[in-house]
Scaffold this motif. Sequence first.
Motif, short mmCIF file in Angstrom:
data_model
loop_
_atom_site.label_atom_id
_atom_site.label_comp_id
_atom_site.label_asym_id
_atom_site.label_seq_id
_atom_site.Cartn_x
_atom_site.Cartn_y
_atom_site.Cartn_z
N LYS A 68 0.84 -1.20 0.00
CA LYS A 68 0.00 0.00 0.00
C LYS A 68 0.88 1.25 0.00
N SER A 69 0.65 2.14 -0.95
CA SER A 69 1.40 3.40 -1.01
C SER A 69 0.45 4.58 -0.94
N HIS A 70 0.78 5.52 -0.06
CA HIS A 70 0.00 6.75 0.01
C HIS A 70 0.69 7.81 -0.85
N THR A 90 4.44 9.13 -4.97
CA THR A 90 4.40 9.06 -3.51
C THR A 90 5.11 10.28 -2.92
N ARG A 91 5.71 11.08 -3.80
CA ARG A 91 6.48 12.22 -3.31
C ARG A 91 6.07 13.54 -3.97
N PRO A 92 4.83 13.99 -3.73
CA PRO A 92 4.43 15.29 -4.30
C PRO A 92 5.34 16.41 -3.81
N ASP A 93 6.02 16.20 -2.69
CA ASP A 93 6.92 17.22 -2.16
C ASP A 93 8.13 17.46 -3.07
N THR A 94 8.33 16.59 -4.06
CA THR A 94 9.47 16.78 -4.97
C THR A 94 9.04 17.40 -6.30
N LEU A 95 7.83 17.94 -6.35
CA LEU A 95 7.26 18.42 -7.61
C LEU A 95 8.14 19.48 -8.29
N VAL A 125 8.89 2.22 -16.59
CA VAL A 125 7.57 2.58 -16.09
C VAL A 125 6.59 1.52 -16.60
N LEU A 126 5.85 0.97 -15.66
CA LEU A 126 4.94 -0.14 -15.98
C LEU A 126 3.52 0.39 -16.18
N MET A 127 2.85 -0.16 -17.18
CA MET A 127 1.47 0.25 -17.41
C MET A 127 0.56 -0.27 -16.30
N SER A 128 1.03 -1.32 -15.61
CA SER A 128 0.15 -1.98 -14.65
C SER A 128 0.17 -1.35 -13.26
N TYR A 129 0.91 -0.27 -13.07
CA TYR A 129 0.94 0.33 -11.73
C TYR A 129 0.57 1.80 -11.81
N GLY A 130 -0.15 2.28 -10.82
CA GLY A 130 -0.52 3.69 -10.78
C GLY A 130 -1.28 4.08 -12.03
N ALA A 139 2.23 6.32 -15.84
CA ALA A 139 3.04 7.49 -16.21
C ALA A 139 3.63 8.07 -14.93
N ILE A 140 4.83 8.62 -15.05
CA ILE A 140 5.44 9.22 -13.86
C ILE A 140 5.99 10.61 -14.15
N MET A 141 6.12 11.38 -13.06
CA MET A 141 6.94 12.59 -13.10
C MET A 141 8.30 12.15 -12.57
N ALA A 150 16.90 13.65 -8.83
CA ALA A 150 17.69 13.93 -7.64
C ALA A 150 17.27 13.04 -6.46
N HIS A 151 16.02 12.53 -6.50
CA HIS A 151 15.51 11.85 -5.31
C HIS A 151 14.90 10.49 -5.58
N ASP A 152 15.18 9.94 -6.74
CA ASP A 152 14.69 8.60 -7.05
C ASP A 152 15.79 7.86 -7.79
N TYR A 172 -2.04 0.20 -4.52
CA TYR A 172 -1.58 -1.11 -4.03
C TYR A 172 -0.72 -1.76 -5.09
N LYS A 173 0.33 -2.45 -4.65
CA LYS A 173 1.16 -3.22 -5.57
C LYS A 173 0.40 -4.46 -6.04
N LEU A 174 -0.44 -4.95 -5.15
CA LEU A 174 -1.18 -6.17 -5.44
C LEU A 174 -1.92 -6.05 -6.76
C1 ANZ Z 1 8.02 11.12 -8.19
C2 ANZ Z 1 9.01 10.67 -7.23
C3 ANZ Z 1 10.02 11.39 -6.64
C4 ANZ Z 1 8.85 9.34 -6.90
C5 ANZ Z 1 10.82 10.76 -5.72
C6 ANZ Z 1 9.62 8.66 -6.01
C7 ANZ Z 1 10.64 9.39 -5.43
P1 ANZ Z 1 5.76 2.97 -4.59
O1 ANZ Z 1 6.30 3.37 -3.28
O2 ANZ Z 1 6.29 1.67 -5.08
O3 ANZ Z 1 4.28 3.10 -4.69
N1 ANZ Z 1 6.02 5.14 -10.12
C8 ANZ Z 1 4.71 5.44 -10.13
N2 ANZ Z 1 4.06 4.72 -11.06
C9 ANZ Z 1 4.98 3.93 -11.65
C10 ANZ Z 1 4.93 2.97 -12.67
N3 ANZ Z 1 3.78 2.68 -13.30
N4 ANZ Z 1 6.07 2.35 -13.03
C11 ANZ Z 1 7.24 2.64 -12.41
N5 ANZ Z 1 7.35 3.56 -11.44
C12 ANZ Z 1 6.23 4.19 -11.04
O4 ANZ Z 1 6.42 3.96 -5.67
C13 ANZ Z 1 5.74 5.00 -6.21
C14 ANZ Z 1 6.75 5.81 -7.01
O5 ANZ Z 1 7.18 4.99 -8.11
C15 ANZ Z 1 6.13 7.04 -7.58
O6 ANZ Z 1 6.60 8.21 -6.89
C16 ANZ Z 1 6.79 7.13 -8.95
O7 ANZ Z 1 7.96 7.88 -8.71
C17 ANZ Z 1 7.09 5.71 -9.30
F1 ANZ Z 1 11.79 11.46 -5.14
O8 ANZ Z 1 7.09 10.05 -8.29
B1 ANZ Z 1 7.63 8.83 -7.67
#
Ligand code: ANZ
Length: 859
Positions: A229-231, A252-257, A332-337, A340-342, A346-348, A417-419
């Motif tokens: 579970k990810s918020h 999961t990190r809107p603070d890095t926008l 980036v996987l089509m099956s999660y979220g 699409a990602i931003m 610097a932080h991933d 959810y990852k599930l």
């Molecule tokens: C910007 C960002 C900045 C992220 C940062 C992380 C760190 P978990 O915790 O596993 O839920 N993400 C989102 N959708 C994705 C997808 N379909 N395929 C690959 N990566 C994906 O991870 C969520 C984070 O994984 C999201 O937060 C996104 O990257 C990435 F400093 O967004 B993050």
Amino acid sequence: MAVNCKDYDFSQIEPHWQSFWANDDTFHADDVSDKPKYYVLDMFPYPSGAGLHIGHPEGYTASDALKRFKKSQGYNTLHPMGWDAFGLPTEQYAIKTGQHPASTTAQNIQRFRAQLEQLGFTYNWDREINTTDPHYFKWTQWIFLQLFKHGLAYVDEKPVWWCPALSTVLANEEVIDGKSERGDHPVERRALRQWVLRITTYAEKLLEGLDDLDWPDSTRRLQKNWIGKSHGAEVDFALEDLPDDTLTVFTTRPDTLFGVTYMVLAPEHPLVDALVKADKAAAIEQYRQAAARKSDLERAETAKEKTGMFTGAYAINPINNERIPIWVADYVLMSYGTGAIMAVPAHDERDYAFAQTFDLPIKRVIGLKGKEPELPFVAEGHMLHSGEYDHLPSAEGKQKIIAALQAQHRGKATVNYKLRDWLFSRQRYWGEPFPIMWVTPEDYAALVATDTSVFKNLLPEQAVTCNMHGSPYCAVPVPPGHLPLPLPEVESYQPSGSGESPLAHAQDWLHIHLHIATGDTRPANGQSPEPGWIAAQRETNTMPQWAGSCWYYLRYVDPRNTDALIGTAKERYWGTPDLYIGGAEHAVLHLLYARFWHRFLFDIGVVQDPEPFKKLFHQGIILGEDGEKMSKSRGNVVNPETIIADYGADALRMYLMFLGPLAAMKPWNTQGIEGIARFLRKTWREYIDTEGSLNGKIKAQHQDDAETLKVLHETIKKVTDDYEGLQFNTAISQMMICLNRLAKVEQFSRTTAETFLQLLAPLAPHIAEELWQRMGNPASIANAPWPTHDASKIVSDQIKIIIQVNGKLRGELQVPKSISKEDILSLAKTQDRVASNLADKSIVKEIYVPGKIVNFVVK
Ligand code: ANZ
């Protein structure tokens, strides 16, 4: 009747008592009873051609011992066994030899059962189940139909491994480094029609339920991570060239926008085609095809070199209106979220690797207390270069940014959810057939409109549909009254060349006419259906091996019930297993799937508890004598049958429990089993003299001395507690101490002799039963009530000393009664709270009231 031998001859004793327990049905489980129940469950084995390996009897000895112990404590015990018998190796053997998998399975089961009996495991064989038996899988099919009716089963095109050279679908375990295990041919991903179960509907319940389970922490953690579970938030980015569309990402990190320097779409993302500039379209299409050949797992690997392509298009960052280039990349996987990602390099970690590969800008927006830690910095910290949000702790900034986006309708807080939904079909022969038939939408409508139809209450609210050969079809269930739907006989167990399962070879079975009112079927024989009948085609997929193991523990409670999966009264009495023992390799999938089905059965009122396995224990892996994993190629495999022939089942059972803590990974040691064998021979000699008569040391009227009674009662206490806590190795050590005492004294009482045998019986039941009988007691020793210890006999020689500094309590110590004044004083000074109160002070006086108090007077 005892066995006629003077020496400890396990080869005579063990088979004798094994048949006694079987004929006497000593361990019979009553369906319902006034007694309390104890249900101990083993993970049932796949009856492979290789027979039992040493890991099986490890867990099974623990459960058998516990069952015997609980029976003596007065419980109505259930300890069943069965066979998880659908599976790939059996199917492959069928393909190779043409032998029907059912007959191979039957042979393997016979061998397994005989091996288990040789170990003295007294399973409730009258409750034996076999997942491939139509009487059993009738109810697996029934559960599937309930899931279907409740909208939890659907059909989707899902990628599977496809091997063009073998023209067959392969399972994950048949693919090694992108090649088929058989023949070493290249494989690719191919979308096939699959049944999928909506386990994601249960994600939250499956997560919450973990809190109350008495499970190993590591297993609970694995389940939790699997559900994942990810918020976070969904953030909408405007698109420079497509004013009517938005690009939504999950983060999961809107603070890095403020640190976003590029965006990534999964290659399968629906916006790719609209966004890609014409000059890049061909290259991107090629990239997309390459990505389609990889599994999600492969794509998500952090260590893999990053690949991707710039689309030529730009998005607008909603927080500062910056122009952000949009890329396509397969990490980036089509099956999660949202697929699409931003990207915030610097932080991933993955974004960082990608930015380095493609020379994209990296913008730091999180720091740590004014410092700038090395990149990528993935932890939380304080916000930097983020306008009005600067200096805020990132957790707070995250909430503020979400609120700001929400206010402008450019984003919202979400949970992911990852599930994933559970891909529940296989293109195989040796599995449960789906009780499903496919009909045209017109015929489906006719069926729904027929009030008298047997299908009336069996259909989901929304029809389950799919496309076959370009035409739409709707799924109709086989009515429960027509279950089980057995596997058809086929001439070849080889999959069909089109990727369908071997069931597609059974033409008479496949193409049928279905009676709308009654659900009766008959082969279509190429004819058009008569009035009242419609044409239908059976589902050719089969269920995965997980299906049968998702609910088997329920069936043991009521294995021959033909009207229900489980009868209500029996279910109310037995509930779920009190203890589940099995390997940690099942920590994720089996346990998660079973919990899902159980929760569903709870929701539809079939069972009374929401969770199936409240207490779980994993036995540790036994390594070879060389400390390596046992394997044929290393030649370090220990075969249980050889050990039984050399040392006997009791010795093997006890030794498996003596190797170390049950949960620990531990190497086999041949010298160790010698030690246990000596212990058993020594036990025998304490009871039986060289003439084969009862040892004269054992006296009916004898009064045991205090030391013997102390050891005996300590042993009763320790063994009882240890059995309860599955700490068999320490229970055995204590029994060794007890035996040494018996060997030392000139005589001991009959009561003591009997008590010792009772304590030994759960682990070494054959010898205990034999000696019990030779002492003139009626079999079985398991029927004798479990001994209880007399605390007054265990006079402890430990005393508790209170430690004071200036009269104030600063600690206490457990020490032997005989401890000297010097020793207790120096020991007392080492106690944490004492030491801290003595520091920087000088001791004026040291007072010791023997057996009671130490007091340091300081100034
Ligand atoms: C910007 C960002 C900045 C992220 C940062 C992380 C760190 P978990 O915790 O596993 O839920 N993400 C989102 N959708 C994705 C997808 N379909 N395929 C690959 N990566 C994906 O991870 C969520 C984070 O994984 C999201 O937060 C996104 O990257 C990435 F400093 O967004 B993050």
